[in-house]
Scaffold this motif. Sequence first.
Motif, mmCIF file in Angstrom:
data_model
loop_
_atom_site.group_PDB
_atom_site.id
_atom_site.type_symbol
_atom_site.label_atom_id
_atom_site.label_comp_id
_atom_site.label_asym_id
_atom_site.label_seq_id
_atom_site.Cartn_x
_atom_site.Cartn_y
_atom_site.Cartn_z
ATOM 1 N N PRO A 5 33.951 44.817 42.898
ATOM 2 C CA PRO A 5 35.130 44.017 43.222
ATOM 3 C C PRO A 5 36.277 44.938 43.624
ATOM 4 O O PRO A 5 36.276 46.126 43.272
ATOM 5 C CB PRO A 5 35.436 43.288 41.914
ATOM 6 N N PRO A 6 37.266 44.423 44.337
ATOM 7 C CA PRO A 6 38.398 45.272 44.728
ATOM 8 C C PRO A 6 39.159 45.719 43.489
ATOM 9 O O PRO A 6 39.229 45.000 42.487
ATOM 10 C CB PRO A 6 39.249 44.354 45.600
ATOM 11 N N LEU A 7 39.708 46.897 43.565
ATOM 12 C CA LEU A 7 40.481 47.429 42.449
ATOM 13 C C LEU A 7 41.920 46.940 42.595
ATOM 14 O O LEU A 7 42.712 47.513 43.341
ATOM 15 C CB LEU A 7 40.399 48.957 42.429
ATOM 16 N N ASN A 8 42.222 45.836 41.919
ATOM 17 C CA ASN A 8 43.553 45.237 41.976
ATOM 18 C C ASN A 8 43.847 44.558 40.642
ATOM 19 O O ASN A 8 43.007 44.550 39.741
ATOM 20 C CB ASN A 8 43.656 44.255 43.161
ATOM 21 N N ASN A 9 45.039 43.985 40.518
ATOM 22 C CA ASN A 9 45.440 43.366 39.251
ATOM 23 C C ASN A 9 44.542 42.197 38.857
ATOM 24 O O ASN A 9 44.280 41.988 37.677
ATOM 25 C CB ASN A 9 46.897 42.912 39.314
ATOM 26 N N GLU A 10 44.067 41.446 39.830
ATOM 27 C CA GLU A 10 43.166 40.321 39.530
ATOM 28 C C GLU A 10 41.881 40.833 38.878
ATOM 29 O O GLU A 10 41.396 40.259 37.901
ATOM 30 C CB GLU A 10 42.842 39.538 40.806
ATOM 31 N N THR A 11 41.344 41.911 39.389
ATOM 32 C CA THR A 11 40.139 42.498 38.809
ATOM 33 C C THR A 11 40.418 42.999 37.391
ATOM 34 O O THR A 11 39.595 42.819 36.497
ATOM 35 C CB THR A 11 39.604 43.630 39.708
ATOM 36 N N ILE A 12 41.583 43.596 37.187
ATOM 37 C CA ILE A 12 41.946 44.070 35.843
ATOM 38 C C ILE A 12 41.987 42.896 34.872
ATOM 39 O O ILE A 12 41.455 42.967 33.762
ATOM 40 C CB ILE A 12 43.293 44.831 35.858
ATOM 41 N N TRP A 13 42.605 41.782 35.279
ATOM 42 C CA TRP A 13 42.627 40.591 34.428
ATOM 43 C C TRP A 13 41.212 40.080 34.177
ATOM 44 O O TRP A 13 40.890 39.644 33.061
ATOM 45 C CB TRP A 13 43.478 39.480 35.056
ATOM 46 N N ASP A 14 40.355 40.124 35.192
ATOM 47 C CA ASP A 14 38.967 39.679 35.016
ATOM 48 C C ASP A 14 38.219 40.545 34.011
ATOM 49 O O ASP A 14 37.368 40.059 33.270
ATOM 50 C CB ASP A 14 38.235 39.656 36.358
ATOM 51 N N ILE A 15 38.551 41.828 33.955
ATOM 52 C CA ILE A 15 37.953 42.715 32.945
ATOM 53 C C ILE A 15 38.441 42.297 31.563
ATOM 54 O O ILE A 15 37.637 42.115 30.640
ATOM 55 C CB ILE A 15 38.309 44.187 33.230
ATOM 56 N N ILE A 16 39.733 42.116 31.414
ATOM 57 C CA ILE A 16 40.314 41.736 30.122
ATOM 58 C C ILE A 16 39.770 40.384 29.655
ATOM 59 O O ILE A 16 39.453 40.204 28.479
ATOM 60 C CB ILE A 16 41.856 41.692 30.212
ATOM 61 N N ASN A 17 39.653 39.448 30.578
ATOM 62 C CA ASN A 17 39.211 38.097 30.236
ATOM 63 C C ASN A 17 37.699 37.924 30.253
ATOM 64 O O ASN A 17 37.198 36.800 30.180
ATOM 65 C CB ASN A 17 39.876 37.078 31.175
ATOM 66 N N ASP A 18 36.976 39.037 30.354
ATOM 67 C CA ASP A 18 35.514 39.032 30.279
ATOM 68 C C ASP A 18 34.857 38.204 31.389
ATOM 69 O O ASP A 18 33.833 37.568 31.179
ATOM 70 C CB ASP A 18 35.062 38.535 28.902
ATOM 71 N N LYS A 19 35.450 38.221 32.572
ATOM 72 C CA LYS A 19 34.882 37.506 33.713
ATOM 73 C C LYS A 19 34.008 38.414 34.569
ATOM 74 O O LYS A 19 33.339 37.947 35.479
ATOM 75 C CB LYS A 19 35.999 36.893 34.563
#
Length: 126
Positions: A5-19
């Motif tokens: 996935p692209p390295l951006n804030n949305e991806t960071i949130w997806d990591i935190i939220n276990d998506k």
Amino acid sequence: MSNLPPLNNETIWDIINDKIDDAMVNQLVWDCLGYSYDNSSQQWDINNVASEWREEYPEPPNFIENRPPTVKLTRSIPPENKQLLKEELGFKGYKVGEFGPRQTRRATVANWLLSYMKQKRETSDR
């Protein structure tokens, strides 16, 4: 690792939220650290990996399952970037009883990736 996935804030949130699954989270960090898999030789190419990682981890470590490489990630975050999850994303942390070592490691990886992104931006601004 071309399907990252692209390295951006949305991806960071997806990591935190276990998506994003653990394997993909690891692959994101490996890519940023310079690890790449050579399908023809069936081996990891570590030529672009910094010596402090290459020497200790000639094969990319599993950051979610193992504490030592995650501790190394934490220590590699510059002091001014230690709170980026809070400062840039407003992440307030996990609620008591809703997290364990796996979530803590994912948050560490997310913060490291934010720091990596910030350092890349600063380097490209010069």
